[in-house]
Design a protein around this motif. Structure first.
Motif, PDB file in Angstrom:
ATOM      1  N   GLN B  14      -0.556   4.821   0.683  1.00  0.00           N
ATOM      2  CA  GLN B  14      -0.762   4.106  -0.575  1.00  0.00           C
ATOM      3  C   GLN B  14       0.420   3.181  -0.832  1.00  0.00           C
ATOM      4  O   GLN B  14       1.565   3.504  -0.486  1.00  0.00           O
ATOM      5  CB  GLN B  14      -0.876   5.098  -1.742  1.00  0.00           C
ATOM      6  CG  GLN B  14      -2.071   6.027  -1.667  1.00  0.00           C
ATOM      7  CD  GLN B  14      -3.370   5.298  -1.950  1.00  0.00           C
ATOM      8  OE1 GLN B  14      -3.403   4.359  -2.743  1.00  0.00           O
ATOM      9  NE2 GLN B  14      -4.446   5.730  -1.314  1.00  0.00           N
ATOM     10  N   MET B  15       0.135   2.048  -1.450  1.00  0.00           N
ATOM     11  CA  MET B  15       1.188   1.109  -1.825  1.00  0.00           C
ATOM     12  C   MET B  15       2.286   1.840  -2.604  1.00  0.00           C
ATOM     13  O   MET B  15       1.985   2.669  -3.471  1.00  0.00           O
ATOM     14  CB  MET B  15       0.567   0.031  -2.721  1.00  0.00           C
ATOM     15  CG  MET B  15       1.359  -1.207  -2.876  1.00  0.00           C
ATOM     16  SD  MET B  15       0.394  -2.531  -3.625  1.00  0.00           S
ATOM     17  CE  MET B  15      -0.203  -1.809  -5.101  1.00  0.00           C
ATOM     18  N   GLY B  16       3.535   1.553  -2.279  1.00  0.00           N
ATOM     19  CA  GLY B  16       4.654   2.175  -2.971  1.00  0.00           C
ATOM     20  C   GLY B  16       5.175   3.430  -2.308  1.00  0.00           C
ATOM     21  O   GLY B  16       6.260   3.904  -2.648  1.00  0.00           O
ATOM     22  N   ARG B  80      10.618   1.878   2.830  1.00  0.00           N
ATOM     23  CA  ARG B  80      10.868   2.694   1.632  1.00  0.00           C
ATOM     24  C   ARG B  80       9.721   2.664   0.637  1.00  0.00           C
ATOM     25  O   ARG B  80       9.304   3.681   0.122  1.00  0.00           O
ATOM     26  CB  ARG B  80      12.144   2.221   0.930  1.00  0.00           C
ATOM     27  CG  ARG B  80      13.335   3.114   1.146  1.00  0.00           C
ATOM     28  CD  ARG B  80      14.564   2.580   0.439  1.00  0.00           C
ATOM     29  NE  ARG B  80      15.261   1.587   1.241  1.00  0.00           N
ATOM     30  CZ  ARG B  80      16.027   1.873   2.296  1.00  0.00           C
ATOM     31  NH1 ARG B  80      16.198   3.111   2.683  1.00  0.00           N
ATOM     32  NH2 ARG B  80      16.622   0.905   2.966  1.00  0.00           N
ATOM     33  N   SER B  81       9.233   1.518   0.330  1.00  0.00           N
ATOM     34  CA  SER B  81       8.185   1.375  -0.687  1.00  0.00           C
ATOM     35  C   SER B  81       7.189   0.354  -0.147  1.00  0.00           C
ATOM     36  O   SER B  81       7.397  -0.853  -0.284  1.00  0.00           O
ATOM     37  CB  SER B  81       8.810   0.904  -2.003  1.00  0.00           C
ATOM     38  OG  SER B  81       7.807   0.683  -2.968  1.00  0.00           O
ATOM     39  N   THR B  82       6.131   0.847   0.466  1.00  0.00           N
ATOM     40  CA  THR B  82       5.243  -0.042   1.208  1.00  0.00           C
ATOM     41  C   THR B  82       4.484  -0.994   0.291  1.00  0.00           C
ATOM     42  O   THR B  82       4.143  -0.659  -0.863  1.00  0.00           O
ATOM     43  CB  THR B  82       4.225   0.773   2.031  1.00  0.00           C
ATOM     44  OG1 THR B  82       3.649   1.776   1.192  1.00  0.00           O
ATOM     45  CG2 THR B  82       4.904   1.427   3.229  1.00  0.00           C
ATOM     46  N   LYS B  83       4.225  -2.194   0.829  1.00  0.00           N
ATOM     47  CA  LYS B  83       3.436  -3.199   0.121  1.00  0.00           C
ATOM     48  C   LYS B  83       2.178  -3.450   0.958  1.00  0.00           C
ATOM     49  O   LYS B  83       2.138  -3.138   2.155  1.00  0.00           O
ATOM     50  CB  LYS B  83       4.205  -4.508  -0.003  1.00  0.00           C
ATOM     51  CG  LYS B  83       5.588  -4.404  -0.604  1.00  0.00           C
ATOM     52  CD  LYS B  83       6.149  -5.805  -0.792  1.00  0.00           C
ATOM     53  CE  LYS B  83       7.624  -5.821  -1.073  1.00  0.00           C
ATOM     54  NZ  LYS B  83       8.494  -5.680   0.065  1.00  0.00           N
ATOM     55  N   LEU B  84       1.184  -4.065   0.332  1.00  0.00           N
ATOM     56  CA  LEU B  84      -0.053  -4.383   1.053  1.00  0.00           C
ATOM     57  C   LEU B  84       0.245  -5.220   2.295  1.00  0.00           C
ATOM     58  O   LEU B  84      -0.363  -5.015   3.355  1.00  0.00           O
ATOM     59  CB  LEU B  84      -1.023  -5.145   0.147  1.00  0.00           C
ATOM     60  CG  LEU B  84      -1.575  -4.383  -1.059  1.00  0.00           C
ATOM     61  CD1 LEU B  84      -2.442  -5.299  -1.915  1.00  0.00           C
ATOM     62  CD2 LEU B  84      -2.374  -3.171  -0.626  1.00  0.00           C
ATOM     63  N   GLU B  85       1.181  -6.153   2.156  1.00  0.00           N
ATOM     64  CA  GLU B  85       1.477  -7.070   3.266  1.00  0.00           C
ATOM     65  C   GLU B  85       2.255  -6.417   4.409  1.00  0.00           C
ATOM     66  O   GLU B  85       2.520  -7.058   5.420  1.00  0.00           O
ATOM     67  CB  GLU B  85       2.221  -8.318   2.766  1.00  0.00           C
ATOM     68  CG  GLU B  85       3.470  -8.039   1.975  1.00  0.00           C
ATOM     69  CD  GLU B  85       3.235  -8.037   0.466  1.00  0.00           C
ATOM     70  OE1 GLU B  85       2.160  -7.574   0.019  1.00  0.00           O
ATOM     71  OE2 GLU B  85       4.137  -8.479  -0.259  1.00  0.00           O
ATOM     72  N   LEU B 108      -0.306   0.543  10.877  1.00  0.00           N
ATOM     73  CA  LEU B 108      -0.035   0.940   9.496  1.00  0.00           C
ATOM     74  C   LEU B 108      -0.999   0.217   8.576  1.00  0.00           C
ATOM     75  O   LEU B 108      -1.108  -1.018   8.624  1.00  0.00           O
ATOM     76  CB  LEU B 108       1.412   0.585   9.114  1.00  0.00           C
ATOM     77  CG  LEU B 108       1.790   0.862   7.656  1.00  0.00           C
ATOM     78  CD1 LEU B 108       1.759   2.359   7.367  1.00  0.00           C
ATOM     79  CD2 LEU B 108       3.165   0.291   7.334  1.00  0.00           C
ATOM     80  N   THR B 109      -1.715   0.998   7.785  1.00  0.00           N
ATOM     81  CA  THR B 109      -2.629   0.435   6.789  1.00  0.00           C
ATOM     82  C   THR B 109      -2.141   0.853   5.410  1.00  0.00           C
ATOM     83  O   THR B 109      -2.017   2.044   5.126  1.00  0.00           O
ATOM     84  CB  THR B 109      -4.066   0.955   7.009  1.00  0.00           C
ATOM     85  OG1 THR B 109      -4.485   0.621   8.334  1.00  0.00           O
ATOM     86  CG2 THR B 109      -5.009   0.335   6.005  1.00  0.00           C
ATOM     87  N   VAL B 110      -1.852  -0.132   4.573  1.00  0.00           N
ATOM     88  CA  VAL B 110      -1.386   0.138   3.214  1.00  0.00           C
ATOM     89  C   VAL B 110      -2.512  -0.197   2.245  1.00  0.00           C
ATOM     90  O   VAL B 110      -3.016  -1.335   2.240  1.00  0.00           O
ATOM     91  CB  VAL B 110      -0.125  -0.691   2.880  1.00  0.00           C
ATOM     92  CG1 VAL B 110       0.377  -0.346   1.476  1.00  0.00           C
ATOM     93  CG2 VAL B 110       0.970  -0.445   3.907  1.00  0.00           C
TER      94      VAL B 110
END
Lengths: 112, 111
Positions: B14-16, B80-85, B108-110
Motif C-alpha cells: 500500500q502507498m506509504g 521508506r514510504s512507497t508512492k504509486l510511481e 513492486l506494485t504500489v
C-alpha cells in the motif's frame, strides 16, 4: 546527460534471416559498451566491448564497437524463434563504480 | 554457474508503506547495483555500492531510498514510504569490475 539510442525500436523477421541492431551513444568518459538480451525478466549478458574494431562472437551472435562513430552493432545470423527478445545496449561511463546507461532496446520478433 | 538472486519475485504494498527488496549478489563480486524499469520504459540506474558504502546514486535515489549490506551475502534496497510511481521492476546487479550480471528482478506494485 549521457545518452544511448538504439534503432530500430522493433523488428519482425522470418526464421533464417540475418539482423543488425544499432546502438549509438553520447557519454562522458566512455569505458565500455555492453549488450544484453531481455526475455521475460532479467537482462542476460551477451557482450562487453571496450576496443574499437575488434569483433566479439558467440555462436550466431557478433558485435563490434566503433569509437570514432560512437556506435556499435549487434548481428544475429540465421535467426531462430528463440532469438525473440528485447536487445538492450548499455554504456558504462565515468569514473568510479561504472553505472550503466541503457537504451530503450530493440524488440526483435522472429516468426517461423 | 553462479547467479544473482532476488526475493521476493513480486511484492504488492500500500502507498506509504515501507518495503525491503533483497538481493544475494554473486560471491566474490565487489560492486553492487540497483536499477529499476518502469513498465514500458528504459532500465534506469539507481545506486551503486562498493566497499560498504554508496559510490554513486542517481537523482531518482532520494531520501526515501536506502541500501545496506547487512552481512557478507545480502544486499538490500529499502523504500521508506512507497508512492504509486515507485511501481516498477527492480533489478539488482553485481560485478567483479566491468560486466554487470543482473538478477531476475522484483516486481513492486504500489496500490
Amino acid at each position: 546527460e549521457d545518452k544511448v539510442v538504439q534503432s530500430p525500436l522493433s523488428l519482425v523477421v522470418h526464421e533464417g534471416d540475418t539482423v543488425t541492431l544499432n546502438c549509438s551513444y553520447e557519454v562522458t568518459n566512455f569505458r565500455s559498451l555492453l549488450w544484453y538480451k531481455q526475455e521475460k525478466k532479467a537482462p542476460t549478458f551477451l557482450f562487453m566491448l571496450t576496443s574499437s574494431g575488434i569483433e566479439k562472437k558467440s555462436g550466431r551472435l557478433s558485435s563490434i564497437l566503433d569509437k570514432k562513430e560512437l556506435s556499435s552493432i549487434l548481428n544475429i545470423t540465421a535467426t531462430q524463434t528463440g532469438d525473440s527478445a528485447i536487445y538492450l545496449c548499455a554504456v558504462g561511463a565515468g569514473a568510479g563504480s561504472y553505472q550503466l546507461t541503457f537504451g530503450k532496446g530493440t524488440k526483435l520478433s522472429v516468426i517461423p | 554457474e553462479p547467479e544473482v538472486t532476488q526475493t521476493p519475485s513480486h511484492q504488492v504494498t500500500q502507498m506509504g508503506q515501507e518495503v525491503i527488496l533483497r538481493c544475494v549478489p554473486i560471491s566474490n563480486h565487489l560492486y553492487f547495483y540497483w536499477y529499476r524499469q518502469i513498465l514500458g520504459q528504459k532500465v534506469e540506474f539507481l545506486v551503486s555500492f562498493y566497499n560498504n558504502e554508496i559510490s554513486e546514486k542517481s537523482e531518482i535515489f532520494d531520501d526515501q531510498f536506502s541500501v545496506e549490506r547487512p552481512d557478507g551475502s545480502n544486499f538490500t534496497l529499502k523504500i521508506r514510504s512507497t508512492k504509486l510511481e515507485d511501481s516498477a521492476m527492480y533489478f539488482c546487479a553485481s560485478s567483479p569490475g566491468g560486466t554487470q550480471y543482473f538478477g531476475p528482478g522484483t516486481r513492486l506494485t504500489v496500490l
